[in-house]
Write a protein that holds these residues in place. Structure first.
Motif, PDB file in Angstrom:
ATOM      1  N   GLU A 111      21.891 -65.906 -98.127  1.00 24.64           N
ATOM      2  CA  GLU A 111      21.799 -66.423 -99.498  1.00 24.64           C
ATOM      3  C   GLU A 111      21.375 -65.310-100.458  1.00 24.64           C
ATOM      4  O   GLU A 111      21.936 -65.171-101.550  1.00 24.64           O
ATOM      5  CB  GLU A 111      20.794 -67.571 -99.573  1.00 24.64           C
ATOM      6  N   ALA A 112      20.392 -64.515-100.056  1.00 26.60           N
ATOM      7  CA  ALA A 112      19.914 -63.416-100.890  1.00 26.60           C
ATOM      8  C   ALA A 112      21.011 -62.373-101.086  1.00 26.60           C
ATOM      9  O   ALA A 112      21.178 -61.829-102.189  1.00 26.60           O
ATOM     10  CB  ALA A 112      18.670 -62.780-100.270  1.00 26.60           C
ATOM     11  N   GLU A 113      21.775 -62.118-100.045  1.00 24.35           N
ATOM     12  CA  GLU A 113      22.868 -61.154-100.126  1.00 24.35           C
ATOM     13  C   GLU A 113      23.936 -61.622-101.121  1.00 24.35           C
ATOM     14  O   GLU A 113      24.416 -60.841-101.948  1.00 24.35           O
ATOM     15  CB  GLU A 113      23.476 -60.955 -98.739  1.00 24.35           C
ATOM     16  N   ARG A 114      24.281 -62.910-101.065  1.00 23.75           N
ATOM     17  CA  ARG A 114      25.260 -63.451-102.017  1.00 23.75           C
ATOM     18  C   ARG A 114      24.729 -63.373-103.449  1.00 23.75           C
ATOM     19  O   ARG A 114      25.470 -63.042-104.382  1.00 23.75           O
ATOM     20  CB  ARG A 114      25.612 -64.898-101.660  1.00 23.75           C
ATOM     21  N   LYS A 115      23.448 -63.665-103.608  1.00 29.33           N
ATOM     22  CA  LYS A 115      22.827 -63.595-104.934  1.00 29.33           C
ATOM     23  C   LYS A 115      22.864 -62.161-105.463  1.00 29.33           C
ATOM     24  O   LYS A 115      23.153 -61.924-106.636  1.00 29.33           O
ATOM     25  CB  LYS A 115      21.386 -64.107-104.840  1.00 29.33           C
ATOM     26  N   LEU A 116      22.574 -61.200-104.589  1.00 27.89           N
ATOM     27  CA  LEU A 116      22.620 -59.793-104.977  1.00 27.89           C
ATOM     28  C   LEU A 116      24.045 -59.391-105.346  1.00 27.89           C
ATOM     29  O   LEU A 116      24.253 -58.693-106.346  1.00 27.89           O
ATOM     30  CB  LEU A 116      22.081 -58.901-103.853  1.00 27.89           C
ATOM     31  N   GLU A 117      25.020 -59.826-104.574  1.00 25.55           N
ATOM     32  CA  GLU A 117      26.420 -59.499-104.874  1.00 25.55           C
ATOM     33  C   GLU A 117      26.827 -60.030-106.246  1.00 25.55           C
ATOM     34  O   GLU A 117      27.482 -59.336-107.021  1.00 25.55           O
ATOM     35  CB  GLU A 117      27.341 -60.046-103.788  1.00 25.55           C
ATOM     36  N   ARG A 118      26.430 -61.276-106.547  1.00 26.90           N
ATOM     37  CA  ARG A 118      26.744 -61.843-107.868  1.00 26.90           C
ATOM     38  C   ARG A 118      26.069 -61.053-108.979  1.00 26.90           C
ATOM     39  O   ARG A 118      26.676 -60.765-110.010  1.00 26.90           O
ATOM     40  CB  ARG A 118      26.321 -63.318-107.929  1.00 26.90           C
ATOM     41  N   TYR A 119      24.799 -60.701-108.758  1.00 23.66           N
ATOM     42  CA  TYR A 119      24.048 -59.953-109.773  1.00 23.66           C
ATOM     43  C   TYR A 119      24.674 -58.581-110.008  1.00 23.66           C
ATOM     44  O   TYR A 119      24.853 -58.152-111.146  1.00 23.66           O
ATOM     45  CB  TYR A 119      22.582 -59.807-109.342  1.00 23.66           C
ATOM     46  N   ILE A 120      25.009 -57.889-108.939  1.00 25.40           N
ATOM     47  CA  ILE A 120      25.627 -56.559-109.041  1.00 25.40           C
ATOM     48  C   ILE A 120      26.971 -56.659-109.773  1.00 25.40           C
ATOM     49  O   ILE A 120      27.269 -55.859-110.658  1.00 25.40           O
ATOM     50  CB  ILE A 120      25.785 -55.923-107.639  1.00 25.40           C
ATOM     51  N   GLY A 121      27.771 -57.664-109.428  1.00 25.90           N
ATOM     52  CA  GLY A 121      29.056 -57.849-110.089  1.00 25.90           C
ATOM     53  C   GLY A 121      28.914 -58.171-111.570  1.00 25.90           C
ATOM     54  O   GLY A 121      29.617 -57.605-112.413  1.00 25.90           O
ATOM     55  N   ALA A 122      27.984 -59.070-111.888  1.00 18.72           N
ATOM     56  CA  ALA A 122      27.784 -59.483-113.282  1.00 18.72           C
ATOM     57  C   ALA A 122      27.254 -58.341-114.146  1.00 18.72           C
ATOM     58  O   ALA A 122      27.500 -58.313-115.359  1.00 18.72           O
ATOM     59  CB  ALA A 122      26.817 -60.667-113.338  1.00 18.72           C
ATOM     60  N   ASN A 123      26.536 -57.410-113.538  1.00 17.89           N
ATOM     61  CA  ASN A 123      25.943 -56.298-114.291  1.00 17.89           C
ATOM     62  C   ASN A 123      26.699 -54.985-114.109  1.00 17.89           C
ATOM     63  O   ASN A 123      26.214 -53.936-114.515  1.00 17.89           O
ATOM     64  CB  ASN A 123      24.468 -56.140-113.907  1.00 17.89           C
ATOM     65  N   HIS A 124      27.865 -55.065-113.477  1.00 22.70           N
ATOM     66  CA  HIS A 124      28.743 -53.901-113.291  1.00 22.70           C
ATOM     67  C   HIS A 124      28.011 -52.732-112.623  1.00 22.70           C
ATOM     68  O   HIS A 124      28.111 -51.592-113.063  1.00 22.70           O
ATOM     69  CB  HIS A 124      29.361 -53.471-114.628  1.00 22.70           C
ATOM     70  N   LEU A 125      27.298 -53.050-111.550  1.00 27.49           N
ATOM     71  CA  LEU A 125      26.575 -52.046-110.776  1.00 27.49           C
ATOM     72  C   LEU A 125      27.367 -51.732-109.509  1.00 27.49           C
ATOM     73  O   LEU A 125      28.325 -52.424-109.167  1.00 27.49           O
ATOM     74  CB  LEU A 125      25.175 -52.551-110.425  1.00 27.49           C
ATOM     75  N   ARG A 126      26.940 -50.706-108.799  1.00 25.73           N
ATOM     76  CA  ARG A 126      27.617 -50.322-107.564  1.00 25.73           C
ATOM     77  C   ARG A 126      27.017 -51.050-106.370  1.00 25.73           C
ATOM     78  O   ARG A 126      25.813 -51.239-106.295  1.00 25.73           O
ATOM     79  CB  ARG A 126      27.509 -48.811-107.346  1.00 25.73           C
ATOM     80  N   HIS A 127      27.891 -51.437-105.445  1.00 27.68           N
ATOM     81  CA  HIS A 127      27.451 -51.995-104.163  1.00 27.68           C
ATOM     82  C   HIS A 127      27.175 -50.793-103.262  1.00 27.68           C
ATOM     83  O   HIS A 127      28.085 -50.036-102.950  1.00 27.68           O
ATOM     84  CB  HIS A 127      28.547 -52.855-103.532  1.00 27.68           C
ATOM     85  N   THR A 128      25.904 -50.610-102.872  1.00 26.74           N
ATOM     86  CA  THR A 128      25.579 -49.474-102.013  1.00 26.74           C
ATOM     87  C   THR A 128      24.944 -49.970-100.721  1.00 26.74           C
ATOM     88  O   THR A 128      24.279 -51.002-100.690  1.00 26.74           O
ATOM     89  CB  THR A 128      24.599 -48.497-102.701  1.00 26.74           C
ATOM     90  N   LYS A 129      25.166 -49.199 -99.683  1.00 31.25           N
ATOM     91  CA  LYS A 129      24.590 -49.513 -98.376  1.00 31.25           C
ATOM     92  C   LYS A 129      23.065 -49.548 -98.477  1.00 31.25           C
ATOM     93  O   LYS A 129      22.407 -50.386 -97.864  1.00 31.25           O
ATOM     94  CB  LYS A 129      25.045 -48.468 -97.366  1.00 31.25           C
ATOM     95  N   GLU A 130      22.488 -48.630 -99.257  1.00 37.36           N
ATOM     96  CA  GLU A 130      21.030 -48.538 -99.389  1.00 37.36           C
ATOM     97  C   GLU A 130      20.438 -49.828 -99.959  1.00 37.36           C
ATOM     98  O   GLU A 130      19.395 -50.295 -99.489  1.00 37.36           O
ATOM     99  CB  GLU A 130      20.649 -47.353-100.289  1.00 37.36           C
TER     100      GLU A 130
END
Length: 150
Positions: free
Chosen positions: A11-30
């Motif tokens: 659930e947290a991972e999906r929330k992070l993915e949505r947040y990153i997408g909405a804010n035009h950030l990079r998805h990083t392994k770190e």
């Protein structure tokens, strides 16, 4: 969360993915590695994440930036402190945390109070949308309180 909860992590991972997408950030392994450590520990200090991340060659600034991002994404609560002493906790599904802490021994007791929850959740805040809240009550526990004379 003291033990790793895969469902909460997903659930947290999906929330992070949505947040990153909405804010035009990079998805990083770190970022996802740090999220995993946070979900694994549940409640922790920044220094604990830094120790774990160092083993994965993740820099200290990346840890601090990711912790700030996870707070902004409403995945973590930031409890207190700054820098290495900062304390964090994963936000539960309920998004409500109430606790009492003894000022003498430091003992922490979690509690629920539906009346308080209802007042805060039903209150209309001007120019503010409530997403979650925490309530800390400070005092002395029964063990540390002086006993009244008989």
């Amino acid at each position: 969360m003291s033990a790793f909860d895969q469902k909460y992590y997903n659930e947290a991972e999906r929330k992070l993915e949505r947040y990153i997408g909405a804010n035009h950030l990079r998805h990083t392994k770190e970022r996802y590695t740090i999220l995993h450590y946070c979900c694994e520990l549940g409640k922790f200090r920044a220094t604990q994440i830094i120790e774990l991340a160092t083993a994965d060659f993740i820099s200290r600034p990346t840890v601090y930036n990711t912790l700030a991002l996870l707070v902004s994404a409403q995945i973590l609560w930031r409890q207190s402190g700054k820098g290495p002493a900062a304390e964090y906790e994963t936000i539960s599904k309920a998004k409500v945390r109430m606790r009492m802490q003894c000022t003498r021994c430091g003992r922490v007791l979690n509690f629920k109070d539906a009346a308080i929850e209802q007042v805060i959740e039903n209150h209309r805040y001007r120019n503010f949308n409530l997403s979650h809240f925490t309530l800390d009550v400070w005092g002395t526990c029964k063990t540390c309180s002086p006993q009244p004379p008989k």
